[in-house]
Motif scaffolding. Structure first.
Motif, PDB file in Angstrom:
ATOM      1  N   VAL A 141       0.850  -1.187   0.000  1.00 33.86           N
ATOM      2  CA  VAL A 141       0.000   0.000   0.000  1.00 33.86           C
ATOM      3  C   VAL A 141       0.890   1.242   0.000  1.00 33.86           C
ATOM      4  O   VAL A 141       1.789   1.369   0.837  1.00 33.86           O
ATOM      5  N   ALA A 142       0.640   2.132  -0.960  1.00 27.23           N
ATOM      6  CA  ALA A 142       1.365   3.402  -1.032  1.00 27.23           C
ATOM      7  C   ALA A 142       0.353   4.538  -0.909  1.00 27.23           C
ATOM      8  O   ALA A 142      -0.738   4.472  -1.490  1.00 27.23           O
ATOM      9  N   SER A 143       0.708   5.567  -0.151  1.00 24.94           N
ATOM     10  CA  SER A 143      -0.194   6.705   0.026  1.00 24.94           C
ATOM     11  C   SER A 143       0.607   8.000   0.069  1.00 24.94           C
ATOM     12  O   SER A 143       1.822   7.991   0.294  1.00 24.94           O
ATOM     13  N   VAL A 144      -0.091   9.115  -0.148  1.00 22.05           N
ATOM     14  CA  VAL A 144       0.560  10.426  -0.110  1.00 22.05           C
ATOM     15  C   VAL A 144      -0.345  11.394   0.624  1.00 22.05           C
ATOM     16  O   VAL A 144      -1.584  11.298   0.561  1.00 22.05           O
ATOM     17  N   SER A 145       0.269  12.317   1.355  1.00 23.38           N
ATOM     18  CA  SER A 145      -0.482  13.338   2.083  1.00 23.38           C
ATOM     19  C   SER A 145       0.338  14.618   2.109  1.00 23.38           C
ATOM     20  O   SER A 145       1.542  14.614   1.820  1.00 23.38           O
ATOM     21  N   GLY A 146      -0.320  15.717   2.445  1.00 25.55           N
ATOM     22  CA  GLY A 146       0.364  16.996   2.532  1.00 25.55           C
ATOM     23  C   GLY A 146      -0.394  17.940   3.434  1.00 25.55           C
ATOM     24  O   GLY A 146      -1.538  17.667   3.832  1.00 25.55           O
ATOM     25  N   PRO A 147       0.198  19.085   3.766  1.00 28.49           N
ATOM     26  CA  PRO A 147      -0.444  20.033   4.679  1.00 28.49           C
ATOM     27  C   PRO A 147      -1.546  20.853   4.025  1.00 28.49           C
ATOM     28  O   PRO A 147      -2.343  21.474   4.733  1.00 28.49           O
TER      29      PRO A 147
END
Length: 266
Positions: A141-147
């Motif tokens: 599982v790969a995920s991305v997040s940011g502010p």
């Protein structure tokens, strides 16, 4: 009033149609001013971070490295002030290496890559190498997040299902003559075969090819007969006296066989 004029001038410089910002409004009292309120406009950057991934080989085999290529992209409309990617691999996988074209990644689980800011349309590619140690079906599982607020959170993670076989593919090639001997002037022929082992747990072979230099001699000119029907393609190249059979069989599952028959006059 002078105060109202200043507020009007302030509002005139704001462009709420700017696709890179969200403008939130809320009335509030202005300190030191009695009986007046203003609209408080707050500009917030909007980005669309997404993640996509692809791994090989597929299926995988115990003890053989897999390479997972993970791409993080910002579709905008505004720049992302930061992006962090997280990758979860099965406990039965041994992490060999992880690297990124932007920022840096931790070298052990939990895997996290701090990619920094991403301009609109910019991307970062993470390359992860790991070794499966047990057979079965697993997920990465790969995920991305940011502010920043994200315009589409549905593309912020991806799950890859991986089949791990007990054994890698085991290919074999063979050639069988139509007859042990022929009379002068009669035709001669061979059946050329490629196969993958049928043993339980054997992995599927991909990109299977074969090259066979064919016998040469006076009056020998090879052709494929009957026409090859698959899997993949086969052809004879070269001129009489220096011909070769070349095949691209593609994929051979466990226990699968591909055969082609070649003939020549004498």
């Amino acid at each position: 009033s002078p105060f109202a004029t200043r507020v009007a001038r302030f509002l005139s410089v704001l462009d709420s149609s700017d696709p890179g910002y969200v403008f939130a409004t809320s009335p509030q009292t202005v300190p030191g001013v009695t009986g007046n309120t203003v609209v408080n406009f707050t500009g917030t950057s909007m980005a669309d971070l997404s993640v996509a991934a692809d791994f090989s080989p597929n299926p995988a085999s115990v003890g053989t490295n897999i390479t997972d290529t993970i791409q993080v992209t910002n579709a905008g409309p505004a720049a992302a002030s930061g992006a962090t990617a997280a990758v979860t691999i099965p406990n039965s996988f041994t992490l060999v290496s992880v690297s990124s074209t932007r920022g840096s990644c931790t070298s052990a689980a939990p895997i996290q890559c701090n990619l920094g800011g991403l301009a609109r349309s910019a991307n970062a590619t993470i390359t992860l190498v790991a070794t499966p140690t047990t057979p079965g079906t697993f997920s990465i599982v790969a995920s991305v997040s940011g502010p920043d607020p994200d315009t589409n959170t549905a593309n912020n993670s991806v799950t890859q299902n991986i089949l791990v076989n007990s054994h890698p593919p085991a290919l074999a090639a063979g050639k069988t003559a139509d007859a042990p001997s022929v009379a002068a002037g009669a035709s001669i022929g061979f059946t050329v075969t490629a196969s993958n082992s049928a043993a339980p747990g054997t992995g599927t072979a991909t990109g299977v090819g074969l090259n066979d230099p064919l016998p040469a001699g006076a009056g020998i000119s090879w052709s494929i007969s009957p026409a090859y029907g698959g899997p993949g393609t086969c052809q004879i190249t070269g001129v009489a006296g220096s011909q070769a059979l070349g095949c691209n069989f593609g994929t051979l599952a466990a226990g699968a066989t591909a055969s082609v028959h070649v003939v020549s006059g004498t």
